[in-house]
Design a protein around this motif. Structure first.
Motif, mmCIF file in Angstrom:
data_model
loop_
_atom_site.group_PDB
_atom_site.id
_atom_site.type_symbol
_atom_site.label_atom_id
_atom_site.label_comp_id
_atom_site.label_asym_id
_atom_site.label_seq_id
_atom_site.Cartn_x
_atom_site.Cartn_y
_atom_site.Cartn_z
ATOM 1 N N ASP A 67 -41.732 -34.602 38.273
ATOM 2 C CA ASP A 67 -42.180 -35.625 37.343
ATOM 3 C C ASP A 67 -42.121 -36.990 38.020
ATOM 4 O O ASP A 67 -41.290 -37.226 38.886
ATOM 5 C CB ASP A 67 -41.276 -35.604 36.102
ATOM 6 C CG ASP A 67 -41.820 -36.420 34.960
ATOM 7 O OD1 ASP A 67 -43.030 -36.704 34.941
ATOM 8 O OD2 ASP A 67 -41.031 -36.777 34.072
ATOM 9 N N SER A 68 -42.998 -37.882 37.611
ATOM 10 C CA SER A 68 -42.997 -39.243 38.137
ATOM 11 C C SER A 68 -42.938 -40.229 36.984
ATOM 12 O O SER A 68 -43.539 -40.006 35.935
ATOM 13 C CB SER A 68 -44.261 -39.490 38.965
ATOM 14 O OG SER A 68 -44.289 -40.823 39.403
ATOM 15 N N HIS A 69 -42.217 -41.312 37.196
ATOM 16 C CA HIS A 69 -42.067 -42.341 36.169
ATOM 17 C C HIS A 69 -42.832 -43.598 36.536
ATOM 18 O O HIS A 69 -42.497 -44.692 36.100
ATOM 19 C CB HIS A 69 -40.584 -42.661 35.968
ATOM 20 C CG HIS A 69 -39.796 -41.463 35.551
ATOM 21 N ND1 HIS A 69 -39.808 -40.977 34.263
ATOM 22 C CD2 HIS A 69 -39.003 -40.626 36.256
ATOM 23 C CE1 HIS A 69 -39.039 -39.908 34.189
ATOM 24 N NE2 HIS A 69 -38.548 -39.670 35.391
ATOM 25 N N TYR A 88 -37.396 -48.539 34.292
ATOM 26 C CA TYR A 88 -37.206 -48.558 35.735
ATOM 27 C C TYR A 88 -37.411 -49.937 36.350
ATOM 28 O O TYR A 88 -37.173 -50.127 37.542
ATOM 29 C CB TYR A 88 -38.155 -47.548 36.403
ATOM 30 C CG TYR A 88 -37.700 -46.136 36.221
ATOM 31 C CD1 TYR A 88 -36.989 -45.482 37.206
ATOM 32 C CD2 TYR A 88 -37.950 -45.452 35.034
ATOM 33 C CE1 TYR A 88 -36.547 -44.184 37.034
ATOM 34 C CE2 TYR A 88 -37.511 -44.159 34.842
ATOM 35 C CZ TYR A 88 -36.817 -43.531 35.848
ATOM 36 O OH TYR A 88 -36.366 -42.244 35.663
ATOM 37 N N ILE A 111 -38.562 -43.472 41.479
ATOM 38 C CA ILE A 111 -39.426 -43.114 40.343
ATOM 39 C C ILE A 111 -39.870 -41.658 40.319
ATOM 40 O O ILE A 111 -40.365 -41.191 39.298
ATOM 41 C CB ILE A 111 -40.664 -44.035 40.257
ATOM 42 C CG1 ILE A 111 -41.569 -43.880 41.478
ATOM 43 C CG2 ILE A 111 -40.246 -45.481 40.058
ATOM 44 C CD1 ILE A 111 -42.886 -44.636 41.402
ATOM 45 N N ASP A 168 -39.014 -37.777 40.284
ATOM 46 C CA ASP A 168 -37.971 -36.793 40.011
ATOM 47 C C ASP A 168 -38.453 -35.458 40.576
ATOM 48 O O ASP A 168 -39.197 -34.728 39.920
ATOM 49 C CB ASP A 168 -37.731 -36.709 38.504
ATOM 50 C CG ASP A 168 -36.655 -35.707 38.128
ATOM 51 O OD1 ASP A 168 -36.054 -35.099 39.038
ATOM 52 O OD2 ASP A 168 -36.418 -35.536 36.916
ATOM 53 N N GLN A 184 -45.202 -50.646 30.000
ATOM 54 C CA GLN A 184 -45.006 -50.502 31.435
ATOM 55 C C GLN A 184 -44.848 -51.872 32.060
ATOM 56 O O GLN A 184 -45.334 -52.872 31.540
ATOM 57 C CB GLN A 184 -46.189 -49.788 32.072
ATOM 58 C CG GLN A 184 -46.337 -48.367 31.588
ATOM 59 C CD GLN A 184 -47.559 -47.703 32.165
ATOM 60 O OE1 GLN A 184 -48.575 -48.340 32.383
ATOM 61 N NE2 GLN A 184 -47.463 -46.410 32.418
ATOM 62 N N VAL A 212 -44.406 -49.110 36.619
ATOM 63 C CA VAL A 212 -43.317 -48.230 36.187
ATOM 64 C C VAL A 212 -43.017 -48.472 34.719
ATOM 65 O O VAL A 212 -43.354 -49.514 34.161
ATOM 66 C CB VAL A 212 -42.040 -48.464 37.032
ATOM 67 C CG1 VAL A 212 -42.298 -48.150 38.488
ATOM 68 C CG2 VAL A 212 -41.521 -49.876 36.880
ATOM 69 N N SER A 213 -42.343 -47.505 34.096
ATOM 70 C CA SER A 213 -41.899 -47.712 32.727
ATOM 71 C C SER A 213 -40.861 -48.827 32.715
ATOM 72 O O SER A 213 -40.188 -49.075 33.720
ATOM 73 C CB SER A 213 -41.327 -46.425 32.135
ATOM 74 O OG SER A 213 -40.142 -46.071 32.810
#
Length: 117
Positions: free
Chosen positions: A85-87, A14, A78, A80, A55, A10-11
């Motif tokens: 969208d995914s993070h 998050y 994560i 949206d 990340q 994840v970024s």
């Protein structure tokens, strides 16, 4: 008892949310690694160089049933759905052999199994 390795990439924004959510559901030890990623749509920045950002790679060894619960929880954090969208990404892998796990964590996993049968 069967185990899985849960990995979430994840970024950094998050990272703490994922850790807190996993801990609330019963995760014990968590390993954090830093990484960089290049997505399919690389972003252009200064002098034409691309940068996607830092990340966090979050790794946990969990009882198989608990790993699925935590995976679903992380997925809701994560992804949206509103903006499609995914993070990050989260996945599990089966674990065949295991040594060195904290015995108190094993007791927690056993308690979790008893409560969910």
């Amino acid at each position: 008892m069967k185990f899985s390795v849960l990995t979430a990439i994840v970024s950094e924004d998050y990272e703490q949310k994922v850790i807190d959510g996993a801990r609330e559901l019963g995760a014990g030890g968590i390993t954090l690694l830093s990484g960089r990623g290049i997505g399919s749509d690389a972003k252009k920045t200064f002098f034409g160089m691309t940068y996607e950002g830092s990340q966090s790679i979050i790794i946990m060894v969990l009882e198989k049933g608990l790993s699925l619960e935590i995976l679903k929880s992380i997925q809701t954090l994560i992804v949206d759905k509103k903006n499609n969208d995914s993070h990050g990404v989260v996945f599990t892998l089966p674990l065949e052999h295991l040594g060195g796990i904290d015995l108190s964590q094993l007791a927690k996993f056993e308690q979790h199994l008893k409560e969910n049968l």
